[in-house]
Design a protein around this motif. Structure first.
Motif, short mmCIF file in Angstrom:
data_model
loop_
_atom_site.label_atom_id
_atom_site.label_comp_id
_atom_site.label_asym_id
_atom_site.label_seq_id
_atom_site.Cartn_x
_atom_site.Cartn_y
_atom_site.Cartn_z
N ASN A 6 69.75 -33.05 54.24
CA ASN A 6 71.16 -32.67 54.42
C ASN A 6 72.08 -33.63 53.68
N CYS A 7 71.78 -34.92 53.79
CA CYS A 7 72.61 -35.94 53.13
C CYS A 7 72.53 -35.83 51.62
N VAL A 8 71.32 -35.60 51.10
CA VAL A 8 71.14 -35.43 49.66
C VAL A 8 71.95 -34.24 49.17
N GLU A 9 71.90 -33.13 49.90
CA GLU A 9 72.65 -31.94 49.52
C GLU A 9 74.16 -32.20 49.53
N LEU A 18 76.04 -34.59 38.44
CA LEU A 18 74.76 -35.12 38.89
C LEU A 18 73.82 -33.99 39.30
N GLU A 19 74.39 -32.99 39.97
CA GLU A 19 73.60 -31.85 40.41
C GLU A 19 73.03 -31.09 39.22
N GLU A 20 73.85 -30.90 38.18
CA GLU A 20 73.38 -30.18 37.01
C GLU A 20 72.28 -30.96 36.29
N ALA A 21 72.49 -32.27 36.15
CA ALA A 21 71.49 -33.10 35.48
C ALA A 21 70.17 -33.04 36.24
N LEU A 22 70.25 -33.00 37.55
CA LEU A 22 69.05 -32.91 38.38
C LEU A 22 68.34 -31.57 38.14
N SER A 23 69.13 -30.49 38.06
CA SER A 23 68.54 -29.16 37.87
C SER A 23 67.88 -29.03 36.50
N ARG A 24 68.31 -29.85 35.54
CA ARG A 24 67.74 -29.81 34.19
C ARG A 24 66.63 -30.83 33.98
N ASN A 25 66.27 -31.53 35.07
CA ASN A 25 65.17 -32.50 35.03
C ASN A 25 65.39 -33.62 34.01
N ILE A 26 66.63 -34.10 33.93
CA ILE A 26 66.93 -35.19 33.00
C ILE A 26 67.34 -36.44 33.75
N ILE A 27 67.00 -36.52 35.03
CA ILE A 27 67.30 -37.69 35.85
C ILE A 27 66.00 -38.29 36.35
N ASN A 28 65.95 -39.61 36.36
CA ASN A 28 64.81 -40.32 36.92
C ASN A 28 64.92 -40.28 38.44
N PHE A 29 64.04 -39.53 39.10
CA PHE A 29 64.13 -39.35 40.54
C PHE A 29 64.01 -40.67 41.29
N ARG A 59 62.71 -31.56 46.26
CA ARG A 59 62.71 -30.28 46.97
C ARG A 59 64.06 -29.56 46.88
N TYR A 60 65.08 -30.28 46.38
CA TYR A 60 66.42 -29.70 46.36
C TYR A 60 66.48 -28.52 45.38
N ASN A 61 67.04 -27.43 45.84
CA ASN A 61 67.23 -26.24 45.00
C ASN A 61 68.71 -26.07 44.70
N PRO A 62 69.13 -26.30 43.44
CA PRO A 62 70.55 -26.15 43.11
C PRO A 62 70.97 -24.69 43.16
N PRO A 64 72.12 -21.08 42.07
CA PRO A 64 71.75 -20.37 40.85
C PRO A 64 72.85 -20.33 39.81
N THR A 65 74.11 -20.54 40.22
CA THR A 65 75.22 -20.49 39.26
C THR A 65 75.16 -21.64 38.28
N LEU A 66 74.41 -22.71 38.62
CA LEU A 66 74.33 -23.83 37.69
C LEU A 66 73.31 -23.58 36.59
N GLY A 67 72.48 -22.61 36.76
CA GLY A 67 71.48 -22.29 35.75
C GLY A 67 72.09 -21.47 34.64
N ASN A 68 71.43 -21.45 33.47
CA ASN A 68 71.93 -20.67 32.35
C ASN A 68 71.50 -19.22 32.52
N SER A 69 72.16 -18.53 33.42
CA SER A 69 71.81 -17.14 33.70
C SER A 69 72.11 -16.26 32.50
N ILE A 70 71.48 -15.10 32.49
CA ILE A 70 71.68 -14.15 31.39
C ILE A 70 73.14 -13.71 31.32
#
Length: 218
Positions: A6-9, A18-29, A59-62, A64-70
């Motif tokens: 909850n706190c992470v979210e 930060l959230e976008e960078a995490l969703s793109r796997n460009i952050i050192n966890f 485990r965090y799921n960003p 879907p609007t942050l993804g490059n949707s079609i």
């Protein structure tokens, strides 16, 4: 009962970059988990191990609007012309019983010159007029009985034509604001209609702002 997840979210939601960078796997966890150990421990009022935070990050799921949707890609690819208008002045006045009547006089004057840039926005407590600086004296004269809250000269407007149905795409404006923020562009005003989006910046930022928006489009 609040958990580490909850706190992470909560933290990531308030920091979209930060959230976008995490969703793109460009952050050192591991490094991020160490950085978040102290604030999350304070939020839970107990010591939290970095390993538990790192697991929550993985485990965090960003959203879907942050993804490059079609849909988002299609809208970005179909952005229309980008238009720049300079030599503008922004007038902010306090709302009053006479502001509408005085504004009508301004409209009569504007109708005589089709090439003028002009926008008017009425808020709850104040109204805003953005207009070509050639009419500065006219505005001051016709609003002389109004209370000016702010007057800013030396501004430029950058307008982007948006595709139809753009209002159905969540996160569209985020792409513009993100790029402008990364480029260090300070926005003076933001104006939006259904299919047109305009930012107002001081002249010192106009070149950088235009280049930033071109990057979004390309």
């Amino acid at each position: 009962m609040r958990t580490v997840s909850n706190c992470v979210e909560d933290i990531l939601i308030t920091q979209p970059y930060l959230e976008e960078a995490l969703s793109r796997n460009i952050i050192n966890f591991s490094a991020l988990a160490l950085e978040l150990t102290e604030p999350i421990s304070k939020m839970l009022k107990k010591d939290v191990k970095p390993g538990a935070i790192m697991m929550a990050l993985r485990r965090y799921n960003p959203p879907p609007t942050l993804g490059n949707s079609i849909k988002m890609k299609r809208v970005i690819e179909n952005l229309g012309d980008i238009t720049v208008r300079s030599n503008l002045t922004d007038f902010t006045v306090k709302n009053s019983d006479t502001i509408i009547d005085n504004h009508a006089k301004i409209l009569d004057r504007i109708n005589q010159e089709s090439k003028l840039f002009y926008t008017f926005t009425r808020g709850i407590h104040e109204s805003n007029i953005i207009i070509s600086s050639s009419l500065n004296n006219f505005i001051h004269e016709n609003l002389k009985n109004e209370t000016f809250l702010a007057v800013q000269e030396g501004l430029s407007a950058i307008s982007i034509n948006l595709p139809q149905n753009n209002s159905k795409i969540a996160g569209l404006y985020y792409h513009f604001f993100k790029r402008l923020a990364w480029e260090g562009v300070v926005l003076y005003e933001v104006i939006s209609t259904t299919n047109e989006f305009t930012i107002l910046v001081e002249d010192d930022y106009v070149d950088k702002a235009f280049a930033a928006i071109k990057k979004v489009k390309s």
